[in-house]
Design a protein around this motif. Structure first.
Motif, PDB file in Angstrom:
ATOM      1  N   ALA A  36      80.869  48.217  35.335  1.00  0.00           N
ATOM      2  CA  ALA A  36      80.561  49.463  34.440  1.00  0.00           C
ATOM      3  C   ALA A  36      80.027  48.950  33.124  1.00  0.00           C
ATOM      4  CB  ALA A  36      81.761  50.344  34.466  1.00  0.00           C
ATOM      5  N   GLY A  37      80.794  48.097  32.560  1.00  0.00           N
ATOM      6  CA  GLY A  37      80.344  47.402  31.136  1.00  0.00           C
ATOM      7  C   GLY A  37      78.952  46.710  31.310  1.00  0.00           C
ATOM      8  N   SER A  38      78.872  46.163  32.296  1.00  0.00           N
ATOM      9  CA  SER A  38      77.447  45.546  32.501  1.00  0.00           C
ATOM     10  C   SER A  38      76.248  46.553  32.519  1.00  0.00           C
ATOM     11  CB  SER A  38      77.407  44.695  33.832  1.00  0.00           C
ATOM     12  OG  SER A  38      76.156  43.940  33.828  1.00  0.00           O
ATOM     13  N   ILE A  39      76.436  47.273  33.356  1.00  0.00           N
ATOM     14  CA  ILE A  39      75.462  48.563  33.757  1.00  0.00           C
ATOM     15  C   ILE A  39      75.048  49.096  32.405  1.00  0.00           C
ATOM     16  CG2 ILE A  39      74.909  50.701  34.816  1.00  0.00           C
ATOM     17  CD1 ILE A  39      74.465  48.203  36.539  1.00  0.00           C
ATOM     18  N   LEU A  40      76.565  49.595  31.555  1.00  0.00           N
ATOM     19  CA  LEU A  40      76.272  50.408  30.462  1.00  0.00           C
ATOM     20  C   LEU A  40      75.441  49.617  29.404  1.00  0.00           C
ATOM     21  CD1 LEU A  40      79.754  52.078  30.207  1.00  0.00           C
ATOM     22  CD2 LEU A  40      77.670  53.208  30.657  1.00  0.00           C
ATOM     23  N   SER A  43      71.757  49.590  30.273  1.00  0.00           N
ATOM     24  CA  SER A  43      71.038  50.961  30.167  1.00  0.00           C
ATOM     25  C   SER A  43      70.446  51.072  28.955  1.00  0.00           C
ATOM     26  CB  SER A  43      72.040  51.770  30.788  1.00  0.00           C
ATOM     27  OG  SER A  43      73.055  52.230  29.712  1.00  0.00           O
ATOM     28  N   ARG A  44      70.859  50.221  28.060  1.00  0.00           N
ATOM     29  CA  ARG A  44      70.271  50.630  26.869  1.00  0.00           C
ATOM     30  C   ARG A  44      69.068  49.985  26.552  1.00  0.00           C
ATOM     31  NH1 ARG A  44      75.275  47.871  24.471  1.00  0.00           N
ATOM     32  NH2 ARG A  44      76.941  49.403  25.231  1.00  0.00           N
ATOM     33  N   ARG A  45      68.510  49.318  27.520  1.00  0.00           N
ATOM     34  CA  ARG A  45      67.046  48.554  27.439  1.00  0.00           C
ATOM     35  C   ARG A  45      66.117  49.656  27.538  1.00  0.00           C
ATOM     36  NH1 ARG A  45      68.499  43.815  31.394  1.00  0.00           N
ATOM     37  NH2 ARG A  45      69.944  42.527  30.161  1.00  0.00           N
ATOM     38  N   ARG A  46      64.858  49.775  26.744  1.00  0.00           N
ATOM     39  CA  ARG A  46      64.138  50.434  27.210  1.00  0.00           C
ATOM     40  C   ARG A  46      63.403  50.259  28.571  1.00  0.00           C
ATOM     41  NH1 ARG A  46      59.493  50.699  22.704  1.00  0.00           N
ATOM     42  NH2 ARG A  46      60.874  52.167  22.071  1.00  0.00           N
ATOM     43  N   ASN A  47      62.944  51.514  29.149  1.00  0.00           N
ATOM     44  CA  ASN A  47      62.487  51.759  30.576  1.00  0.00           C
ATOM     45  C   ASN A  47      63.360  51.020  31.582  1.00  0.00           C
ATOM     46  OD1 ASN A  47      60.237  52.853  29.499  1.00  0.00           O
ATOM     47  ND2 ASN A  47      59.365  50.893  29.009  1.00  0.00           N
ATOM     48  N   TRP A  48      64.640  50.830  31.277  1.00  0.00           N
ATOM     49  CA  TRP A  48      65.891  50.476  32.343  1.00  0.00           C
ATOM     50  C   TRP A  48      66.042  51.312  33.687  1.00  0.00           C
ATOM     51  CZ3 TRP A  48      70.375  52.319  33.993  1.00  0.00           C
ATOM     52  CH2 TRP A  48      71.195  51.241  34.998  1.00  0.00           C
ATOM     53  N   SER A  49      65.972  50.978  34.784  1.00  0.00           N
ATOM     54  CA  SER A  49      66.508  51.718  35.792  1.00  0.00           C
ATOM     55  C   SER A  49      67.358  50.732  36.938  1.00  0.00           C
ATOM     56  CB  SER A  49      65.450  52.373  36.616  1.00  0.00           C
ATOM     57  OG  SER A  49      64.302  51.439  37.198  1.00  0.00           O
ATOM     58  N   PRO A  50      68.367  51.142  37.315  1.00  0.00           N
ATOM     59  CA  PRO A  50      69.058  50.303  38.093  1.00  0.00           C
ATOM     60  C   PRO A  50      68.507  49.861  39.366  1.00  0.00           C
ATOM     61  CG  PRO A  50      69.839  52.932  38.479  1.00  0.00           C
ATOM     62  CD  PRO A  50      68.770  52.823  37.377  1.00  0.00           C
ATOM     63  N   SER A  51      68.661  48.841  39.952  1.00  0.00           N
ATOM     64  CA  SER A  51      68.176  48.391  41.368  1.00  0.00           C
ATOM     65  C   SER A  51      68.802  49.117  42.388  1.00  0.00           C
ATOM     66  CB  SER A  51      68.575  46.898  41.511  1.00  0.00           C
ATOM     67  OG  SER A  51      69.886  46.689  41.673  1.00  0.00           O
ATOM     68  N   GLU A  52      68.301  49.160  43.439  1.00  0.00           N
ATOM     69  CA  GLU A  52      69.016  49.995  44.831  1.00  0.00           C
ATOM     70  C   GLU A  52      70.305  49.386  44.867  1.00  0.00           C
ATOM     71  OE1 GLU A  52      68.082  50.518  49.380  1.00  0.00           O
ATOM     72  OE2 GLU A  52      66.368  49.765  48.310  1.00  0.00           O
TER      73      GLU A  52
END
Length: 82
Positions: A36-40, A43-52
């Motif tokens: 969760a910490g890593s994803i949060l 997610s602050r990066r511009r144009n970030w979206s999670p991988s599948e």
């Protein structure tokens, strides 16, 4: 056999990120807190979206959050009034 997941909408990603904050603050496991910490952070990066794969884990953790309420296993503060 791998199950195909459906793509996430921006609204779903925002909802998942919202709940990941709770998972990070009150983790059920060391993995959940770290992920969760890593994803949060990502997610602050511009144009970030999670991988599948990230999306699948995010959905699983949030689902588990609601199927295993925080504080489960602890003695409840509720008193039965007869």
């Amino acid at each position: 056999m791998r199950h195909a997941s459906f793509p996430a909408t921006p609204c779903e990603i925002e909802r998942l990120l919202h709940h990941l904050q709770t998972i990070h603050q009150r983790p059920q496991s060391e993995f959940a807190e770290s992920f969760a910490g890593s994803i949060l952070k990502q997610s602050r990066r511009r144009n970030w979206s999670p991988s599948e794969k990230q999306l699948g884990v995010m959905r699983k953790l949030v689902s588990e959050l609601f199927s295993h309420p925080i504080g489960q296993g602890e003695e409840d503060d509720l008193q039965v009034i007869e």
